[in-house]
Design a protein around this motif. Structure first.
Motif, mmCIF file in Angstrom:
data_model
loop_
_atom_site.group_PDB
_atom_site.id
_atom_site.type_symbol
_atom_site.label_atom_id
_atom_site.label_comp_id
_atom_site.label_asym_id
_atom_site.label_seq_id
_atom_site.Cartn_x
_atom_site.Cartn_y
_atom_site.Cartn_z
ATOM 1 N N LEU A 288 41.263 10.738 30.826
ATOM 2 C CA LEU A 288 41.254 12.056 30.392
ATOM 3 C C LEU A 288 41.129 12.811 29.204
ATOM 4 O O LEU A 288 40.276 13.855 29.200
ATOM 5 C CB LEU A 288 41.921 11.983 30.645
ATOM 6 N N PRO B 107 36.469 12.888 29.518
ATOM 7 C CA PRO B 107 36.196 13.089 30.872
ATOM 8 C C PRO B 107 34.713 12.340 31.204
ATOM 9 O O PRO B 107 33.723 13.466 30.120
ATOM 10 C CB PRO B 107 35.731 13.671 31.085
ATOM 11 N N TRP C 64 44.845 6.739 40.452
ATOM 12 C CA TRP C 64 45.091 7.728 39.728
ATOM 13 C C TRP C 64 46.095 8.515 40.744
ATOM 14 O O TRP C 64 47.292 9.108 39.567
ATOM 15 C CB TRP C 64 43.627 8.311 40.072
ATOM 16 N N LYS D 187 49.140 14.820 35.207
ATOM 17 C CA LYS D 187 46.713 15.296 34.730
ATOM 18 C C LYS D 187 46.709 14.410 35.027
ATOM 19 O O LYS D 187 45.016 14.493 35.720
ATOM 20 C CB LYS D 187 47.581 15.113 32.987
ATOM 21 N N TYR D 188 47.339 13.068 35.704
ATOM 22 C CA TYR D 188 46.123 12.235 36.887
ATOM 23 C C TYR D 188 46.248 12.138 38.113
ATOM 24 O O TYR D 188 44.762 12.461 38.421
ATOM 25 C CB TYR D 188 47.503 10.998 36.737
ATOM 26 N N PHE E 219 42.665 15.363 37.919
ATOM 27 C CA PHE E 219 41.676 14.595 37.410
ATOM 28 C C PHE E 219 41.421 13.858 39.257
ATOM 29 O O PHE E 219 40.102 13.982 39.238
ATOM 30 C CB PHE E 219 41.273 13.199 36.367
#
Length: 369
Positions: A135, A138, A167, A178-179, A182
């Motif tokens: 993260l 990337p 994820w 945030k997971y 992404f």
């Protein structure tokens, strides 16, 4: 001679119809799953597609673990959890070789599922630390095939089974968006690049977009099986009312509709999905993933039973017919990236994982009937 050929054809047709007409009994589903799981554990370190056994953390075995965890939940025997836990302990719960490579992240699915059972932080820590690094750094590479470091992103459709569910699980466990963010960003990029909206199927990678096989577009069965099963595994982690869930649901429904249209009369899916006349050999890994995904959709109330159950029933009976008395699942296509060949006496660990995943949902379908 013509009369003999006609009689043979009639006998084959009758046998196929009888097989497809067989009732699916939950007890028999569970029995064949146990036989297959036990055989695979006994032959876990045998070599199939390669000269040497696959590394325990390789994507091949990771796909096996995905199905084995599902089986362990319904097996009423702790030995399957114990077997999986020993693998994690031996390798200190680390992901495989390359930090960005989606295939090497696939084993994280098993780790996170075992964390949910045992609540041991060591099972989740290495995955979380590696994903936090990604993260912060990337990959900025292209999805175009054979460009530098293209494998640092999900540039091949198989990756959509391997990495995104990890994820999604990490998001579900931690509650940290945030997971999820992404995963959504990268998944959409891959889908925009590899998904054929006309056919509602995925190209394996960019290199197959301009190719034809006997005049048909090349959509690899197991490749699309990876995607279809992965969609179910991702949606299992998401709130059905969320925007993210609805995104995956749209892809899933489009693929499901296409899949029942192109299923072969024998119950399997051809290795080249649009070219079944050129690939008559059964293939059980892709077929298992499709049966898993379709049965899951019925169990979730997403797919109409009347429309989709016949495909599940026909496909499951076809799969079971390729399981030996000892428990080996035959007709698993070896490691590859395109339509090829399969044999009744050749198996692979990822085929077993797909079969066990399929069995769990087929069992649920018929348990209440």
């Amino acid at each position: 001679m013509k009369k003999l050929k006609f009689l043979v054809a009639v006998v084959l047709l009758v046998s196929i119809n009888l097989s497809q007409a067989q009732k699916i009994k939950p007890a028999k589903v569970k029995k064949v799953m146990k036989t297959v799981a036990d055989w695979q554990i006994d032959h876990y370190r045998d070599a199939f597609s390669s000269k040497e056994p696959h590394h325990p953390l390789d994507w091949t075995n990771a796909a096996l673990y995905v199905g084995m965890v599902k089986w362990a939940k319904m097996a009423e025997d702790t030995k399957y959890y114990d077997w999986l836990k020993k693998i994690g302990d031996k390798h200190k719960w680390k992901l495989y070789r390359y930090k960005y490579f989606g295939d090497d992240q696939a084993v994280g699915q098993m780790y996170l599922d075992l964390y949910r059972k045992y609540r041991d932080e060591k099972m989740i820590k290495p995955t979380k630390e590696q994903f936090d690094f990604i993260l912060l750094h990337p990959a900025k590479t292209s999805l175009q095939w054979n460009t530098p470091y293209c494998l640092d992103r999900w540039s091949w459709c198989d990756a959509l089974f391997m990495a995104p569910p990890v994820w999604a699980k990490l998001y579900n466990i931690t509650g940290d968006r945030k997971y999820l963010d992404f995963m959504m960003s990268e998944y959409k990029a891959t889908t925009d690049f590899l998904f054929d909206k006309k056919e509602n199927l995925y190209y394996r990678d960019e290199s197959y977009m301009a190719k034809l096989d006997n005049g048909t577009k090349i959509f690899w069965s197991r490749g699309n099986g990876w995607v279809f099963a992965g969609l179910s595994n991702i949606m299992n982690e998401l709130n059905p009312e969320s925007e993210e869930y609805r995104y995956f649901l749209g892809i899933y429904k489009n693929m499901a509709k296409k899949l029942v249209e192109i299923q072969t009369p024998q119950g399997h899916w051809a290795m080249s999905l649009l070219g079944q006349e050129f690939y008559p050999t059964p293939e059980t890994s892709g077929t298992s993933f499709y049966i898993y995904g379709l049965a899951w959709g019925i169990n979730q109330g997403i797919l109409d039973v009347e429309t989709y159950e016949p495909s599940v029933k026909k496909g499951w009976n076809a799969l079971v017919s390729h399981v030996t008395k000892d428990g080996m699942l035959g007709y698993v296509q070896p490691i590859g990236a395109a339509p090829g060949k399969a044999w009744p006496n050749k198996s692979e660990v990822y085929g077993t994982g797909a079969f066990l995943s399929a069995g769990t949902e087929v069992y649920k379908m018929y348990k209440g009937k």
